[in-house]
Design a protein around this motif. Structure first.
Motif, mmCIF file in Angstrom:
data_model
loop_
_atom_site.group_PDB
_atom_site.id
_atom_site.type_symbol
_atom_site.label_atom_id
_atom_site.label_comp_id
_atom_site.label_asym_id
_atom_site.label_seq_id
_atom_site.Cartn_x
_atom_site.Cartn_y
_atom_site.Cartn_z
ATOM 1 N N MET A 1 14.400 -29.881 1.196
ATOM 2 C CA MET A 1 15.488 -30.849 1.576
ATOM 3 C C MET A 1 16.741 -30.210 1.418
ATOM 4 O O MET A 1 17.088 -29.789 0.184
ATOM 5 C CB MET A 1 15.455 -31.976 0.697
ATOM 6 C CG MET A 1 16.212 -33.320 0.756
ATOM 7 S SD MET A 1 15.689 -34.530 -0.556
ATOM 8 C CE MET A 1 17.042 -35.764 0.149
ATOM 9 N N GLU A 2 17.676 -30.401 2.179
ATOM 10 C CA GLU A 2 18.924 -29.938 2.383
ATOM 11 C C GLU A 2 19.949 -30.826 1.508
ATOM 12 O O GLU A 2 19.679 -31.958 1.030
ATOM 13 C CB GLU A 2 19.852 -29.967 3.723
ATOM 14 C CG GLU A 2 19.164 -29.157 4.778
ATOM 15 C CD GLU A 2 19.930 -29.436 6.013
ATOM 16 O OE1 GLU A 2 21.061 -29.462 6.010
ATOM 17 O OE2 GLU A 2 19.168 -29.418 7.148
ATOM 18 N N GLN A 3 20.744 -30.172 0.828
ATOM 19 C CA GLN A 3 21.672 -30.625 -0.347
ATOM 20 C C GLN A 3 22.834 -31.293 0.363
ATOM 21 O O GLN A 3 23.889 -30.916 0.216
ATOM 22 C CB GLN A 3 21.965 -29.662 -1.436
ATOM 23 C CG GLN A 3 22.966 -30.237 -2.504
ATOM 24 C CD GLN A 3 23.262 -28.998 -3.423
ATOM 25 O OE1 GLN A 3 22.480 -28.243 -3.684
ATOM 26 N NE2 GLN A 3 24.322 -29.180 -4.117
ATOM 27 N N ALA A 84 6.971 -34.679 2.100
ATOM 28 C CA ALA A 84 6.042 -33.893 1.482
ATOM 29 C C ALA A 84 6.456 -33.437 0.287
ATOM 30 O O ALA A 84 5.784 -33.165 -0.812
ATOM 31 C CB ALA A 84 5.006 -33.011 2.391
ATOM 32 N N THR A 85 7.533 -32.676 0.470
ATOM 33 C CA THR A 85 8.469 -31.796 -0.575
ATOM 34 C C THR A 85 8.609 -32.741 -1.738
ATOM 35 O O THR A 85 8.467 -32.293 -3.060
ATOM 36 C CB THR A 85 9.366 -31.155 -0.172
ATOM 37 O OG1 THR A 85 9.070 -30.280 0.724
ATOM 38 C CG2 THR A 85 10.223 -30.527 -1.209
ATOM 39 N N ALA A 86 8.867 -33.856 -1.513
ATOM 40 C CA ALA A 86 9.402 -34.955 -2.477
ATOM 41 C C ALA A 86 8.097 -35.402 -3.462
ATOM 42 O O ALA A 86 8.238 -35.304 -4.721
ATOM 43 C CB ALA A 86 10.124 -36.189 -1.855
ATOM 44 N N ALA A 91 7.980 -37.722 -6.628
ATOM 45 C CA ALA A 91 8.493 -38.751 -6.062
ATOM 46 C C ALA A 91 7.391 -39.524 -5.553
ATOM 47 O O ALA A 91 6.122 -39.350 -5.364
ATOM 48 C CB ALA A 91 9.312 -38.598 -4.898
ATOM 49 N N THR A 92 7.601 -40.942 -5.528
ATOM 50 C CA THR A 92 6.759 -41.826 -5.416
ATOM 51 C C THR A 92 7.213 -42.547 -3.771
ATOM 52 O O THR A 92 8.185 -42.814 -3.585
ATOM 53 C CB THR A 92 6.722 -43.143 -6.382
ATOM 54 O OG1 THR A 92 6.629 -42.886 -7.455
ATOM 55 C CG2 THR A 92 5.970 -44.386 -5.699
ATOM 56 N N ILE A 93 6.108 -42.623 -2.976
ATOM 57 C CA ILE A 93 6.348 -42.929 -1.605
ATOM 58 C C ILE A 93 6.327 -44.340 -1.468
ATOM 59 O O ILE A 93 5.259 -44.803 -2.119
ATOM 60 C CB ILE A 93 5.155 -42.398 -0.677
ATOM 61 C CG1 ILE A 93 5.210 -40.631 -0.618
ATOM 62 C CG2 ILE A 93 5.589 -42.713 0.762
ATOM 63 C CD1 ILE A 93 6.564 -40.039 -0.438
ATOM 64 N N THR A 94 7.574 -44.923 -1.177
ATOM 65 C CA THR A 94 7.474 -46.364 -1.141
ATOM 66 C C THR A 94 7.169 -46.955 0.318
ATOM 67 O O THR A 94 6.665 -48.090 0.441
ATOM 68 C CB THR A 94 8.919 -47.086 -1.599
ATOM 69 O OG1 THR A 94 9.832 -46.601 -0.783
ATOM 70 C CG2 THR A 94 9.115 -46.704 -3.047
ATOM 71 N N GLY A 103 13.834 -46.690 17.484
ATOM 72 C CA GLY A 103 13.590 -45.622 18.105
ATOM 73 C C GLY A 103 13.524 -44.260 17.446
ATOM 74 O O GLY A 103 13.490 -43.318 17.943
ATOM 75 N N GLY A 104 13.696 -44.352 16.094
ATOM 76 C CA GLY A 104 13.776 -42.956 15.162
ATOM 77 C C GLY A 104 12.407 -43.278 14.470
ATOM 78 O O GLY A 104 11.367 -43.402 15.176
ATOM 79 N N TYR A 105 12.322 -42.194 13.327
ATOM 80 C CA TYR A 105 11.036 -42.194 12.618
ATOM 81 C C TYR A 105 11.880 -41.845 11.134
ATOM 82 O O TYR A 105 12.771 -41.148 10.935
ATOM 83 C CB TYR A 105 10.666 -40.946 13.172
ATOM 84 C CG TYR A 105 9.376 -40.482 12.364
ATOM 85 C CD1 TYR A 105 8.274 -41.405 12.666
ATOM 86 C CD2 TYR A 105 9.223 -39.325 11.614
ATOM 87 C CE1 TYR A 105 6.969 -40.807 11.872
ATOM 88 C CE2 TYR A 105 8.170 -38.971 10.733
ATOM 89 C CZ TYR A 105 7.020 -39.571 11.354
ATOM 90 O OH TYR A 105 5.692 -39.460 10.518
ATOM 91 N N ALA A 106 11.108 -42.745 10.139
ATOM 92 C CA ALA A 106 11.572 -42.420 8.864
ATOM 93 C C ALA A 106 10.672 -42.971 7.934
ATOM 94 O O ALA A 106 9.721 -43.522 8.025
ATOM 95 C CB ALA A 106 12.834 -43.413 8.738
ATOM 96 N N GLY A 107 10.928 -42.743 6.657
ATOM 97 C CA GLY A 107 10.042 -42.884 5.472
ATOM 98 C C GLY A 107 11.030 -43.234 4.307
ATOM 99 O O GLY A 107 12.127 -42.419 4.189
#
Length: 142
Positions: A1-3, A84-86, A91-94, A103-107
Motif C-alpha cells: 500500500m502506497e503511503q 490482501a496486504t491489510a 485488518a478486519t475486512i468490513t 462503475g469502479g471497484y472498491a472494498g
C-alpha cells in the motif's frame, strides 16, 4: 500500500447543512448524487450521509460511519492486492472488494484501532504519477 491518502470522507447528519458550512468557510465543492467533493490540495474531502457511509463500509451501530480514509489505486487488481496486504497485517475486512455503483471497484477494511479505509479504483478519478488525485469536473460529465 502506497503511503498516501486520496480522499477523506466525512459522514455527516445533513449533507446540505454540511455543504453550506464549508461554503461559508470559503470552500468550493461539487455535489453529485447526494455527495459533495471538495478539492483540497492533492486530495479530496468528501461529505456523505453518515448512514450511507456506514452502509457502504459494511458496518452498523451507533457512532459508526463518521469518517473514512480512502486511497484510490490504479486498477481492480491493485484494490485486491492492498486489501490482501491489510488482511495479512491484521485488518478486519468490513466489506470485501466488489463492483461499485459508480462503475469502479472498491472494498473496506478497519485497521487495528477500527479506523475505516476504503481502497478504490474509480475510472472517473485521474491519478497523477505520484498518486495525487484530482476531482473531475462533474458538470462536464453530463
Amino acid at each position: 500500500m502506497e503511503q498516501r491518502i486520496s480522499l477523506i470522507t466525512l459522514g455527516v447528519a445533513d449533507v446540505a447543512r454540511a455543504k453550506a458550512f464549508y461554503e461559508q468557510l470559503g470552500w468550493q465543492g461539487q455535489e453529485v448524487e447526494e455527495t459533495v467533493f471538495f478539492q483540497a490540495g492533492g486530495l479530496a474531502v468528501v461529505l456523505w450521509g453518515r448512514d450511507k457511509l456506514a452502509e457502504d463500509a459494511g458496518i452498523e451501530g451507533p457512532g459508526t460511519g463518521a469518517m473514512t480514509l480512502a486511497q484510490n489505486v490504479r486498477s481492480r487488481a491493485e484494490v485486491d492486492e492492498v486489501i490482501a496486504t491489510a488482511t495479512k497485517a491484521g485488518a478486519t475486512i468490513t466489506k470485501p472488494a466488489r463492483e461499485t455503483f459508480y462503475g469502479g471497484y472498491a472494498g473496506y477494511f478497519a485497521d487495528l484501532d477500527g479506523h475505516l479505509w476504503e481502497i478504490a479504483w474509480n475510472p472517473g478519478f485521474a491519478l497523477a504519477e505520484d498518486g495525487t488525485l484530482t476531482v473531475p469536473d462533474f458538470s462536464a460529465m453530463g
